[in-house]
Design a protein around this motif. Structure first.
Motif, PDB file in Angstrom:
ATOM      1  N   HIS A  24       0.814  -1.208   0.000  1.00 57.61           N
ATOM      2  CA  HIS A  24       0.000   0.000   0.000  1.00 57.61           C
ATOM      3  C   HIS A  24       0.853   1.265   0.000  1.00 57.61           C
ATOM      4  O   HIS A  24       0.371   2.339   0.377  1.00 57.61           O
ATOM      5  CB  HIS A  24      -0.957  -0.014   1.186  1.00 57.61           C
ATOM      6  N   GLY A  25       2.120   1.139  -0.406  1.00 60.65           N
ATOM      7  CA  GLY A  25       2.932   2.312  -0.663  1.00 60.65           C
ATOM      8  C   GLY A  25       3.765   2.842   0.476  1.00 60.65           C
ATOM      9  O   GLY A  25       4.338   3.934   0.359  1.00 60.65           O
ATOM     10  N   CYS A  26       3.879   2.110   1.573  1.00 59.09           N
ATOM     11  CA  CYS A  26       4.651   2.585   2.720  1.00 59.09           C
ATOM     12  C   CYS A  26       6.105   2.133   2.640  1.00 59.09           C
ATOM     13  O   CYS A  26       6.419   1.099   2.051  1.00 59.09           O
ATOM     14  CB  CYS A  26       4.047   2.077   4.023  1.00 59.09           C
ATOM     15  N   SER A  27       6.986   2.908   3.253  1.00 60.04           N
ATOM     16  CA  SER A  27       8.391   2.547   3.422  1.00 60.04           C
ATOM     17  C   SER A  27       8.559   2.035   4.846  1.00 60.04           C
ATOM     18  O   SER A  27       8.269   2.753   5.816  1.00 60.04           O
ATOM     19  CB  SER A  27       9.288   3.766   3.194  1.00 60.04           C
ATOM     20  N   VAL A  28       8.998   0.780   4.988  1.00 52.70           N
ATOM     21  CA  VAL A  28       8.951   0.103   6.284  1.00 52.70           C
ATOM     22  C   VAL A  28      10.345  -0.243   6.790  1.00 52.70           C
ATOM     23  O   VAL A  28      11.190  -0.756   6.045  1.00 52.70           O
ATOM     24  CB  VAL A  28       8.103  -1.184   6.202  1.00 52.70           C
ATOM     25  N   THR A  29      10.558   0.022   8.071  1.00 53.44           N
ATOM     26  CA  THR A  29      11.739  -0.435   8.804  1.00 53.44           C
ATOM     27  C   THR A  29      11.271  -1.395   9.893  1.00 53.44           C
ATOM     28  O   THR A  29      10.318  -1.084  10.620  1.00 53.44           O
ATOM     29  CB  THR A  29      12.491   0.739   9.450  1.00 53.44           C
ATOM     30  N   VAL A  30      11.910  -2.555  10.007  1.00 55.76           N
ATOM     31  CA  VAL A  30      11.590  -3.527  11.048  1.00 55.76           C
ATOM     32  C   VAL A  30      12.776  -3.616  11.999  1.00 55.76           C
ATOM     33  O   VAL A  30      13.903  -3.887  11.563  1.00 55.76           O
ATOM     34  CB  VAL A  30      11.274  -4.914  10.461  1.00 55.76           C
ATOM     35  N   VAL A  31      12.553  -3.387  13.283  1.00 54.68           N
ATOM     36  CA  VAL A  31      13.599  -3.511  14.287  1.00 54.68           C
ATOM     37  C   VAL A  31      13.311  -4.740  15.134  1.00 54.68           C
ATOM     38  O   VAL A  31      12.167  -4.999  15.508  1.00 54.68           O
ATOM     39  CB  VAL A  31      13.700  -2.241  15.160  1.00 54.68           C
ATOM     40  N   GLU A  32      14.348  -5.521  15.413  1.00 58.15           N
ATOM     41  CA  GLU A  32      14.207  -6.790  16.140  1.00 58.15           C
ATOM     42  C   GLU A  32      15.280  -6.873  17.222  1.00 58.15           C
ATOM     43  O   GLU A  32      16.458  -6.661  16.956  1.00 58.15           O
ATOM     44  CB  GLU A  32      14.331  -7.965  15.174  1.00 58.15           C
ATOM     45  N   ALA A  33      14.850  -7.198  18.434  1.00 55.08           N
ATOM     46  CA  ALA A  33      15.785  -7.257  19.559  1.00 55.08           C
ATOM     47  C   ALA A  33      16.820  -8.367  19.404  1.00 55.08           C
ATOM     48  O   ALA A  33      17.972  -8.206  19.806  1.00 55.08           O
ATOM     49  CB  ALA A  33      15.019  -7.436  20.866  1.00 55.08           C
ATOM     50  N   ALA A  34      16.409  -9.496  18.824  1.00 57.23           N
ATOM     51  CA  ALA A  34      17.348 -10.609  18.652  1.00 57.23           C
ATOM     52  C   ALA A  34      18.381 -10.269  17.594  1.00 57.23           C
ATOM     53  O   ALA A  34      18.144  -9.442  16.706  1.00 57.23           O
ATOM     54  CB  ALA A  34      16.592 -11.875  18.252  1.00 57.23           C
ATOM     55  N   ALA A  35      19.525 -10.933  17.684  1.00 55.80           N
ATOM     56  CA  ALA A  35      20.610 -10.662  16.741  1.00 55.80           C
ATOM     57  C   ALA A  35      20.334 -11.215  15.354  1.00 55.80           C
ATOM     58  O   ALA A  35      20.953 -10.788  14.373  1.00 55.80           O
ATOM     59  CB  ALA A  35      21.915 -11.243  17.282  1.00 55.80           C
ATOM     60  N   ALA A  36      19.421 -12.169  15.246  1.00 57.65           N
ATOM     61  CA  ALA A  36      19.086 -12.791  13.964  1.00 57.65           C
ATOM     62  C   ALA A  36      17.716 -13.427  14.088  1.00 57.65           C
ATOM     63  O   ALA A  36      17.126 -13.465  15.176  1.00 57.65           O
ATOM     64  CB  ALA A  36      20.138 -13.842  13.596  1.00 57.65           C
ATOM     65  N   LEU A  37      17.180 -13.921  12.975  1.00 61.91           N
ATOM     66  CA  LEU A  37      15.907 -14.631  13.015  1.00 61.91           C
ATOM     67  C   LEU A  37      16.023 -15.822  13.950  1.00 61.91           C
ATOM     68  O   LEU A  37      17.048 -16.521  13.983  1.00 61.91           O
ATOM     69  CB  LEU A  37      15.517 -15.116  11.619  1.00 61.91           C
ATOM     70  N   ARG A  38      14.962 -16.082  14.694  1.00 59.33           N
ATOM     71  CA  ARG A  38      14.970 -17.209  15.627  1.00 59.33           C
ATOM     72  C   ARG A  38      14.516 -18.473  14.889  1.00 59.33           C
ATOM     73  O   ARG A  38      13.399 -18.517  14.374  1.00 59.33           O
ATOM     74  CB  ARG A  38      14.046 -16.931  16.799  1.00 59.33           C
ATOM     75  N   PRO A  39      15.333 -19.521  14.841  1.00 61.76           N
ATOM     76  CA  PRO A  39      14.937 -20.748  14.141  1.00 61.76           C
ATOM     77  C   PRO A  39      14.031 -21.616  15.011  1.00 61.76           C
ATOM     78  O   PRO A  39      13.859 -21.367  16.205  1.00 61.76           O
ATOM     79  CB  PRO A  39      16.281 -21.445  13.891  1.00 61.76           C
ATOM     80  N   GLY A  40      13.485 -22.655  14.404  1.00 64.48           N
ATOM     81  CA  GLY A  40      12.741 -23.660  15.161  1.00 64.48           C
ATOM     82  C   GLY A  40      11.461 -23.119  15.765  1.00 64.48           C
ATOM     83  O   GLY A  40      10.679 -22.438  15.127  1.00 64.48           O
ATOM     84  N   GLY A  41      11.282 -23.410  17.031  1.00 64.29           N
ATOM     85  CA  GLY A  41      10.066 -22.986  17.721  1.00 64.29           C
ATOM     86  C   GLY A  41       8.939 -23.989  17.554  1.00 64.29           C
ATOM     87  O   GLY A  41       9.061 -25.003  16.866  1.00 64.29           O
ATOM     88  N   GLN A  42       7.822 -23.712  18.188  1.00 66.01           N
ATOM     89  CA  GLN A  42       6.669 -24.596  18.113  1.00 66.01           C
ATOM     90  C   GLN A  42       5.977 -24.473  16.753  1.00 66.01           C
ATOM     91  O   GLN A  42       6.179 -23.512  16.014  1.00 66.01           O
ATOM     92  CB  GLN A  42       5.689 -24.263  19.236  1.00 66.01           C
ATOM     93  N   ALA A  43       5.137 -25.448  16.454  1.00 68.45           N
ATOM     94  CA  ALA A  43       4.415 -25.442  15.181  1.00 68.45           C
ATOM     95  C   ALA A  43       3.201 -24.523  15.254  1.00 68.45           C
ATOM     96  O   ALA A  43       2.568 -24.380  16.301  1.00 68.45           O
ATOM     97  CB  ALA A  43       3.978 -26.857  14.823  1.00 68.45           C
ATOM     98  N   VAL A  44       2.895 -23.891  14.137  1.00 68.26           N
ATOM     99  CA  VAL A  44       1.699 -23.051  14.023  1.00 68.26           C
ATOM    100  C   VAL A  44       0.900 -23.543  12.823  1.00 68.26           C
ATOM    101  O   VAL A  44       1.473 -24.037  11.848  1.00 68.26           O
ATOM    102  CB  VAL A  44       2.058 -21.560  13.865  1.00 68.26           C
TER     103      VAL A  44
END
Length: 395
Positions: A24-44
Motif C-alpha cells: 500500500h505504498g509505505c516505506s517500512v523499517t523492522v527492528v528486532e531485539a534478537a541478533a538474527a531470526l529465531r529458528p525452530g520454535g513450536q508449530a503453528v
C-alpha cells in the motif's frame, strides 16, 4: 508522499505487516531485539480463511513445502496406553509449519524492500506534530510517521506507549517450556501427549526425523516465576517434573543440552484500545490469546487489515486504527475464549480432571461428534473473513 512506518518485531506479525504496508505504498523499517531470526520454535497452523491469506501473499506453496505433515496425536493414560486419538486436522489444521520456518519465509519475501535492523529495540516514543520520534537502545534516534508494535506478548512498544504488562495480562494458570530433544521414541510425523495431575508433556516429530519438539505444560506458582535465567529455568523444570513417570525422566535429561529452551507463564493480553496516537499494536502485543486462540493466523490477518485500512482511509491513521480495531475485536474475543479453556486439555489439575478430559474427548473424536471437533478447530480461524483492499504499488 510515502509514509514511513517502524515495525517492532521480526517474528511473524512484523514481517507480515511489512509485506502489506509495502503493497500500500509505505516505506517500512523492522527492528528486532534478537541478533538474527529465531529458528525452530513450536508449530503453528492455518485453516479456513487464513489459508486464503497465505495464497494472497504468494507464500502458500512455500509454506506447504515446509509443512510438518503431522499425523494424529495419541493422548496416553498413566500406563502409557492410548486413551484417545486427536485427529491431525484438529491439531494441525490444513497446513502446519514451524514458527521459525514461517518467520524465515516472511523475511525472505520482504527483505528486498524492507529495512531490517537486528540486535536493537525501541526504548522511547515521543509523538511530534506529524510523526513519532523513536529512541533505540543502540541506534541513533529516528522519526517515523507511524509505529507498529508487533513484538509479542512481552511487547516493548506496548510497555512504552501503554504501560507495564501487569496492567493488561491475565494469567491462565499454567506455564510452558519448549525445546528440541533427540527422537528416542522413534516418532514419525506423529505426536504423544502424557498427563499427570498438574503437569503434562507433548512430544511430536516433524520434518527432522532425528529430533522431536517437546512441550511441557505445568501448574505452579500462580504469580509466575518472573523471567528466570537459563540455569533457574532448568532447576524449576527439574523440581516440577521430579518423580514423573512414562518417558519424562529421559526427556528431562535433554534439557541441559537444548539450545532452544523457551520458558514462560501462559497468559492473555487484554487492552481497552490497541492504539495511542500514531502508535498501534498488532498480534500478541495487542490480544495474545494463548494456546488454541489461532494467534499466528489472526496476527497475519490483522497485518493485512491494518495496512488495508490505512490505505482506505487515505493515510488518516486515527480513522484507520479505529476501523482496524472494529474488524478484529470480535475475532480476538473468540481467540480469548478458546485460549481460556486450554488448561483443561493441556494440563488437567487432578486425576478426576484427567479422566473427565479423556472421556470427553473420546466422545468428541468419535465418528458421530467429528463435526463438533471441526467446528472448534475452525471457530477462531474463521472469526474474521479475508477481504481484499486495493493495492497502491505492485506486489
Amino acid at each position: 508522499m510515502t509514509r514511513t512506518v517502524l515495525v517492532s518485531g521480526a517474528g511473524v506479525a512484523g514481517p507480515s505487516a511489512a509485506y502489506w504496508l509495502h503493497r500500500h505504498g509505505c516505506s517500512v523499517t523492522v527492528v528486532e531485539a534478537a541478533a538474527a531470526l529465531r529458528p525452530g520454535g513450536q508449530a503453528v497452523d492455518f485453516r479456513g480463511e487464513q489459508v486464503k491469506l497465505l495464497g494472497a501473499m504468494g507464500i502458500a506453496d512455500e509454506v506447504r513445502a515446509h509443512e510438518t505433515a503431522m499425523g494424529d496425536q495419541l493422548v496416553l493414560d498413566r500406563a502409557g496406553r492410548t486413551a484417545f486419538t486427536v485427529p491431525a486436522r484438529f491439531i494441525s489444521g490444513e497446513v502446519e509449519v514451524l514458527r521459525g520456518d514461517l518467520a524465515r519465509i516472511l523475511h525472505d519475501r520482504t527483505r528486498d524492500y524492507t529495512e531490517y535492523v537486528f540486535g536493537d529495540r525501541v526504548t522511547g516514543l515521543a509523538e511530534t506534530a506529524d510523526g513519532v520520534r523513536v529512541t533505540f537502545r543502540h541506534g541513533a534516534p529516528r522519526e517515523f510517521d507511524l509505529v507498529v508494535g508487533a513484538d509479542g506478548v512481552h511487547s516493548g512498544v506496548r510497555a512504552v506507549a501503554f504501560g507495564p504488562e501487569t496492567a493488561f495480562r491475565r494469567e491462565l494458570g499454567y506455564h510452558f517450556a519448549g525445546f528440541t530433544a533427540p527422537n528416542h521414541l522413534g516418532l514419525d510425523h506423529s505426536g504423544l501427549v502424557y498427563s499427570e495431575p498438574g503437569r503434562s508433556a507433548m512430544v511430536a516429530s516433524n520434518r527432522e526425523p532425528g529430533t522431536v519438539s517437546v512441550g511441557l505444560f505445568f501448574r505452579g506458582d500462580p504469580r509466575g516465576y518472573g523471567r528466570p535465567d537459563r540455569r533457574r529455568q532448568q532447576e524449576l523444570l527439574a523440581e516440577v517434573y521430579a518423580g514423573s513417570g512414562w518417558e519424562i525422566p529421559r526427556l528431562m535429561r535433554a534439557v541441559p543440552d537444548a539450545v532452544d529452551l523457551y520458558f514462560d507463564t501462559v497468559g492473555q493480553i487484554r487492552l481497552d484500545r490497541w492504539s495511542s496516537g500514531r502508535v498501534v499494536l498488532l498480534g500478541d502485543a495487542a490480544w495474545c490469546a494463548g494456546p488454541g486462540g489461532s494467534g499466528t493466523g489472526l496476527a497475519m490477518m490483522g497485518a493485512q487489515i491494518l495496512a488495508g485500512e490505512l490505505a482506505a482511509a487515505g493515510g488518516d491513521h486515527e480513522t484507520a486504527f479505529a476501523r482496524y480495531e472494529r474488524r478484529l475485536r470480535k475475532p480476538a474475543r473468540v481467540g480469548h475464549k478458546n485460549g481460556a479453556g486450554s488448561a483443561g486439555f493441556l494440563v488437567p489439575a487432578t486425576p478426576r480432571a484427567i479422566g473427565n478430559r479423556n472421556r470427553g474427548y473420546r466422545m468428541m473424536t468419535g465418528p458421530v461428534s467429528g463435526k463438533l471437533l471441526d467446528h472448534l478447530g475452525y471457530r477462531a480461524a474463521n472469526a474474521v473473513r479475508y477481504r481484499e483492499y486495493r493495492d497502491r504499488v505492485a506486489s
